[in-house]
Enzyme design. Structure first.
Site, PDB file in Angstrom:
ATOM      1  N   LYS B  52     -17.337  10.402-100.130  1.00 15.45           N
ATOM      2  CA  LYS B  52     -16.744   9.303-100.887  1.00 15.45           C
ATOM      3  C   LYS B  52     -15.452   8.902-100.202  1.00 15.45           C
ATOM      4  O   LYS B  52     -14.553   9.724-100.037  1.00 15.45           O
ATOM      5  CB  LYS B  52     -16.471   9.812-102.298  1.00 15.45           C
ATOM      6  CG  LYS B  52     -15.943   8.818-103.274  1.00 15.45           C
ATOM      7  CD  LYS B  52     -16.033   9.472-104.655  1.00 15.45           C
ATOM      8  CE  LYS B  52     -15.481   8.612-105.744  1.00 15.45           C
ATOM      9  NZ  LYS B  52     -15.685   9.262-107.062  1.00 15.45           N
ATOM     10  N   ASP B 151     -17.038   9.000-118.807  1.00 14.26           N
ATOM     11  CA  ASP B 151     -17.942   7.984-118.266  1.00 14.26           C
ATOM     12  C   ASP B 151     -19.323   8.584-117.993  1.00 14.26           C
ATOM     13  O   ASP B 151     -19.915   8.336-116.956  1.00 14.26           O
ATOM     14  CB  ASP B 151     -17.341   7.367-116.997  1.00 14.26           C
ATOM     15  CG  ASP B 151     -18.080   6.111-116.568  1.00 14.26           C
ATOM     16  OD1 ASP B 151     -18.736   5.480-117.429  1.00 14.26           O
ATOM     17  OD2 ASP B 151     -18.030   5.756-115.372  1.00 14.26           O
TER      18      ASP B 151
END
Lengths: 298, 465
Positions: B52, B151
């Site tokens: 990432k 989330d």
């Protein structure tokens, strides 16, 4: 209270007076860092990340005192003594506190920044990592980690208010931020004694000592205690000192805690020794002399 | 962790890049990009890694606070059902930061989609139960460590592909996760939309207290979605600058679960959107077709009982991850197992799930090459990347990080006080010494119900192992 301990502590305790703090001395923080009310929002914000200190990176990284009191070899080559090394760390600790007040960050951010600063120099030399750049960058990084980000350009603005000859710019701080992340091995969560303090003081029923203990904890960051002992032990030592000073009997309470009183007393002694050793502000010439050794050619 | 040598590289390409073969891009968000790469290190040769990349901030403010938050959190936690951060890299030249994770080939979004669109058959009950159990197990670890994910949704729940950890669930994406209360920041701040389908009713009604119960609501929605292959509450999102009132989403919930009432949910009357009642939600009347008819479960079944406890309106009454793991549903056949994808290697054949899509035309800089033929080094991932579904032209937005922050006040005391960090520091039991003994004492004390970090699967004698 154990009589022997009282005698041990008494002479030093007598020389210690919180009320006569001056700006530069070891008690200087008292003026700037009043204790927030215990139930304030600020305290609510102090919830720790990992509930369990014992599984945290902070716990795993604790060091022995002998591992902390080591002058990095590059600095040693330049003639920096252990005393000077410690002195620079004290000086920069004060600097971070003052900068933190300018930036109006919570004490927790300042404490995290100082912890980063001290951790860095267990791994890196001051020759390669200039303390004058590392210190403000630690505050900058800590402000992000503690969810109260201060913009880098604001940090620089406030540095210049304190320290007109600051030679670094924004880019230097941002580059150092990345180098610090590496130097800290990406471990950023730090536990502090403040949280344990309020709980412990409530338990012992000495909430009136909060201000004194809070100040003692602030000053404990001028040493490397946070790299060596679990934060609640530092909080206990500060409660111990405060209770001796205020002649409150906490013997039974400490006994019930089943903590290693030798450790609590050792930490207390270190703090009191520190107050003894640094009753006078460190003269600027001595700081400058030590810092100039670092910039000299070996 | 990290690589001190990276700063000494004189070329614009940091030395650490040499240890990876790039396969392609697997995700994209405001934070930056996610790549799939294979390790070239002898110790880890061929191992798939998800990398990432955080963009350097343009406003001269260094490493993004989101990246800092995710790093600091992931460096502290370690659990079989939580994604593992294996390395952090820095490119000092362009000031970008890379997080390297163990790569998980599947996610629940793709698994559910595969069943809905390709298999045309509901998921195996063993698989559903195992996925749910592992998700709860990871979540229980996070919650007991004071971390709220905030989330959870199918695309953030990864499942390992072939290998030692096949079929193991990994909760991913901690960019929004919170440790403690953040200062108030408007939702719109990062401008990226996080799906509202998994959002708890107390938040939809304007509640500002994030508790671990919001994650449990999301788990309930995901559980139902695993059963029906359809999102349970598929509301149409109101897009506006600041946290708008999501009437349609609430409407969808009320239609299935019935109208909430202050009798069943006492703190309802304190929630801003309920109180203001600008769109007259208080007066609405809903026929109550019942959750069981939507998910096709008998109302007396343990599965239905667990689901309805996850979808309890009152966050204080909603089942916790720890309680859910103890639920009867997990104690009856088929028992949950570690490999959620392969029910029983000897008897049944596992569904051949597709891997997450990979866009092989993107390099580490995020630049798309013109000719796809230039893609990485011809690698395939566990033999499945080559044959998988073609990468979508625009990879599914993976809003991993910092898109959204709910305004937050004080953490609601009810759910969390008992878990509060030093709240556990019962002064009467402070361990005295460092070291494993103290550590174990602490664990024991913290773990009275056996619901600690890694409880192990229920009834470990299960044949699944």
């Amino acid at each position: 209270m154990n009589l022997q301990v009282m005698q041990l502590l008494k002479p030093k305790a007598d020389t210690f007076d919180v009320s006569t703090s001056d700006d530069e001395g070891p008690q200087g923080d008292l003026k700037y860092l009043p204790c927030p009310p215990l139930n304030s929002e600020a305290c609510n914000c102090e919830r720790e990340m990992a509930a369990n200190f014992w599984t945290s990176s902070h716990f795993k990284q604790l060091l022995e005192p002998e591992e902390v009191d080591v002058v990095p070899s590059l600095d040693k080559e330049k003639g920096l003594t252990l005393e000077e090394f410690k002195m620079i760390k004290i000086h920069m600790t004060n600097y971070i506190s003052r900068l933190g007040q300018q930036c109006k960050v919570r004490q927790r951010v300042v404490a995290t920044a100082i912890t980063y600063f001290r951790r860095v120099y267990t791994r890196k030399s001051m020759t390669e990592y200039d303390p004058l750049l590392v210190a403000p960058t630690c505050l900058y990084l800590a402000s992000k980690a503690e969810e109260s980000t201060v913009q880098a350009r604001h940090v620089i603005f406030y540095i210049k208010k304190i320290h007109k000859k600051f030679v670094y710019d924004l880019k230097d701080i941002l580059e150092m931020e990345m180098k610090l992340l590496e130097a800290l091995n990406y471990y950023l969560v730090v536990y502090h004694p403040y949280r344990a303090l309020s709980q412990l003081l409530q338990d012992v029923g000495m909430a009136d000592l909060t201000f004194l203990c809070w100040s003692l904890i602030n000053d404990s960051y001028k040493m490397d205690l946070i790299l060596i002992y679990p934060p609640y032990m530092i909080a206990l030592a500060c409660i111990y000192i405060a209770s001796v000073l205020k002649e409150k009997d906490t013997t039974a309470w400490f006994e019930e805690l089943h903590v290693d009183m030798n450790v609590v007393k050792n930490i207390s002694m270190e703090i009191l020794d520190f107050y003894d050793a640094y009753r006078q502000p460190i003269p600027d010439e001595r700081i400058n002399a030590a810092l100039s050794k670092l910039s000299s050619k070996p | 962790m990290g690589d001190g040598s990276s700063s000494s590289s004189s070329s614009s390409r940091p030395a650490w890049l040499q240890q990876y073969d790039l396969v392609g891009k697997i995700g994209e968000g405001t934070y930056g990009l996610v790549f799939l790469a294979k390790s070239k290190l002898p110790s880890n040769k061929g191992k798939c890694i998800a990398i990432k990349k955080f963009k350097h901030s343009k406003d001269g403010d260094g490493v993004s606070p989101t990246a800092i938050r995710e790093i600091m959190l992931l460096r502290e936690i370690s659990h079989e059902n939580v994604v593992k951060l294996v390395n952090v890299h820095i490119n000092h030249v362009d000031m970008s930061l890379y997080l390297a994770f163990d790569y998980a080939e599947h996610d629940l979004y793709e698994i559910i989609r595969h069943h809905r669109e390709k298999v045309n058959h509901s998921m195996n009950l063993y698989t559903i139960k195992s996925l749910l159990w592992q998700l709860l197990n990871g979540l229980n670890y996070l919650h007991s460590n004071w971390i709220i994910h905030r989330d959870l949704k199918p695309s953030n729940i990864l499942v390992m592909g072939e290998g030692d950890e096949q079929g193991v669930v990994k909760i991913a994406d901690f960019g929004l996760a919170r440790i403690y209360q953040a200062p108030l920041k408007p939702l719109s701040e990062n401008g990226v939309v996080v799906t509202i389908w998994y959002r708890a009713p107390e938040l939809l009604l304007g509640g500002k207290h994030y508790t671990s119960a919001v994650d449990m609501w999301a788990v309930g929605c995901i559980f139902a979605e695993l059963l029906t292959l359809k999102p349970l509450f598929q509301g149409a999102e109101v897009k506006a600058q600041a946290n708008p009132f999501q009437l349609d989403q609430l409407d969808k919930i009320f239609k299935v679960l019935g109208h909430p009432t202050p009798e069943k949910w006492p703190t309802l009357v304190n929630l801003p959107h309920w109180l203001q009642d600008q769109q007259h939600i208080q007066q609405r009347k809903y026929d109550n077709p019942g959750l069981f008819s939507v998910v096709h479960l008998p109302p007396k079944s343990p599965a239905y009982d667990l689901l309805s406890k996850m979808l309890e309106y009152d966050p204080r009454k909603r089942i916790t991850a720890a309680q859910a793991l103890e639920h009867e549903y997990f104690r009856m056949e088929p028992l949950p197992g570690r490999n959620a994808l392969v029910p029983s290697p000897l008897v049944e054949k596992a569904v051949n799930y597709p891997a997450r899509p990979v866009d092989t035309t993107t390099d580490f800089e995020g630049t798309t090459s013109v000719q796809p033929s230039q893609q990485a080094t011809g690698n395939t991932v566990s033999g499945s990347v080559a044959s998988m579904v073609p990468a979508r032209p625009v990879p599914r937005s993976m809003p991993l990080v910092g898109m959204q922050r709910m305004p937050a006040g004080g953490m609601a005391a009810f759910n969390l006080a008992s878990q509060a960090g030093m709240g556990n520091l019962n002064p009467a039991a402070i361990p005295m010494q460092r070291g494993s003994q103290a550590h174990q004492q602490q664990l024991r004390r913290k773990d009275p119900g056996g619901m600690g970090m890694n409880t192990g699967y229920p009834q470990q004698k299960s044949r699944r192992f």
